[in-house]
Enzyme design. Sequence first.
Site, PDB file in Angstrom:
ATOM      1  CB  ALA A 286      -1.544   7.663  -3.723  1.00 49.17           C
TER       2      ALA A 286
ATOM      3  N   GLY B 219       0.831  -1.215   0.000  1.00 50.72           N
ATOM      4  CA  GLY B 219       0.000   0.000   0.000  1.00 50.72           C
ATOM      5  C   GLY B 219       0.853   1.247   0.000  1.00 50.72           C
ATOM      6  CG  ASN B 220      -0.264   4.742  -1.445  1.00 57.10           C
ATOM      7  OD1 ASN B 220      -0.947   5.569  -0.853  1.00 57.10           O
ATOM      8  ND2 ASN B 220      -0.675   4.134  -2.557  1.00 57.10           N
ATOM      9  NE  ARG B 221       5.187   6.295   4.828  1.00 56.53           N
ATOM     10  CZ  ARG B 221       5.417   5.404   5.787  1.00 56.53           C
ATOM     11  NH1 ARG B 221       4.506   5.177   6.696  1.00 56.53           N
ATOM     12  NH2 ARG B 221       6.559   4.745   5.832  1.00 56.53           N
ATOM     13  CB  SER B 222      -2.651   8.201  -0.213  1.00 56.81           C
ATOM     14  OG  SER B 222      -3.847   8.908  -0.405  1.00 56.81           O
TER      15      SER B 222
END
Length: 400
Positions: A275, A207-210
């Site tokens: 994102a 995943g990512n931090r958005s």
Amino acid sequence: MNTPNKNILLAVTGSIAAYKSLYLVRSLIKSGFDVKVVMTQSATDFVSKLSFSTLSNNDVYSDITSESEWNNHVELGLWADLMIVAPATANTLAKMAHGLSDNMVMACYLSAKCPVYFAPAMDRDMWLHPSTQHNIKLLQSYGNIMIDPENGALASGLIGVGRMAEPEHIVDKITSDLKVTQDLAGKNIMITAGPTQEALDPVRFIGNRSTGKMGIALALATANRGAHVTLILGPTYLSVDHPSITTVAVQSAHDMYEASVAAFANADIAIMAAAVADYTPNVVAKQKIKKKSDNLIVELVRSKDIAATLGKTKKDKQLLIGFALESENEVANAKSKIQRKNFDFIVLNSLQDKGAGFQHDTNKVTIIHKDNKMTSYELKSKDKVAQDITEEIVQIIDKT
Ligand code: CTP
């Protein structure tokens, strides 16, 4: 004229209903207003100044002087486009009716040049008392506007009229009185927001931090101007509740792709704020991956570029807006994305700017149009950035 850049001075007085004014601050800010709060001393017994200053992002004053400094109520009175006293106790209503100035709220009230609203909150019998009713008539004769108290259970245990109006009713009244332009009425807007999660196995993902904050702020900013918004939202702890926003919850880049292609068919405007994972695991393990060797190599394959796909099918009357988060050669990279994805304009945030990008409440953006016109904005709250972007959209629509 729209809500952006409208200043609201909220005066909180000493009633148990003061807690509702915390929700009021939050809703006003969500609707795009700048809010400053003043309180009477007795209001601070019910809710702390800290709670209001945290929510409003501004200092809160409850005294005309603090630590040998004079708090400028005249300036606050002039700053406000609208003042609202909520909750307004019987005591404060009486002072307002007769021009007493023995605290910060009253000093602001008497200095205010803007429309003044008041939302009474008191027990039923206090409300019905002829002196209260007389004071209200006096206030109305000065042009002050009452937001009627509501019927229901009161703190005293009695049932009747006297409850402060619900925050959403107050916001509705203020918003419609300030004549928020519905200049996006009839427009369908789709917005992608938040991260995507690419499953590795039934329990793990890449995943990512958005957080989706920017996309949600855009959904609210455009819905408040009359648009119907389809918000295609990746997994996040945030959510949004607005009658003109339909949220489609998605997980992976592929889910987001499918939801976006479907929504774009009926969209006038698409804003790509998500994102999206650029790569996704080639194979998703059916069972939880067990640790065996020291290394684990996962093969990733390119996910579909949603924005580029929409850019290819975009019709002349559709607007496509992208985001770019860059760490170097920012403007050149953003311009090349405009070309590659057929954006009408792109919102560039630089990782070099403090307070911009993921996991911040603020953002600092530069908007670059396909004709290379460029506007750089100051660091501001994501709600305000959303309003700037909405303004750019409205200007393009106005020209076509
Ligand atoms: N975007 C998208 N689908 C993807 C990747 C990106 O819709 N699979 C959108 C983003 O929402 C954003 C814009 O494209 O509006 C630019 O995203 P970004 O990740 O910065 O661009 P990339 O094309 O992925 O380029 P790079 O990773 O090389 O910077």
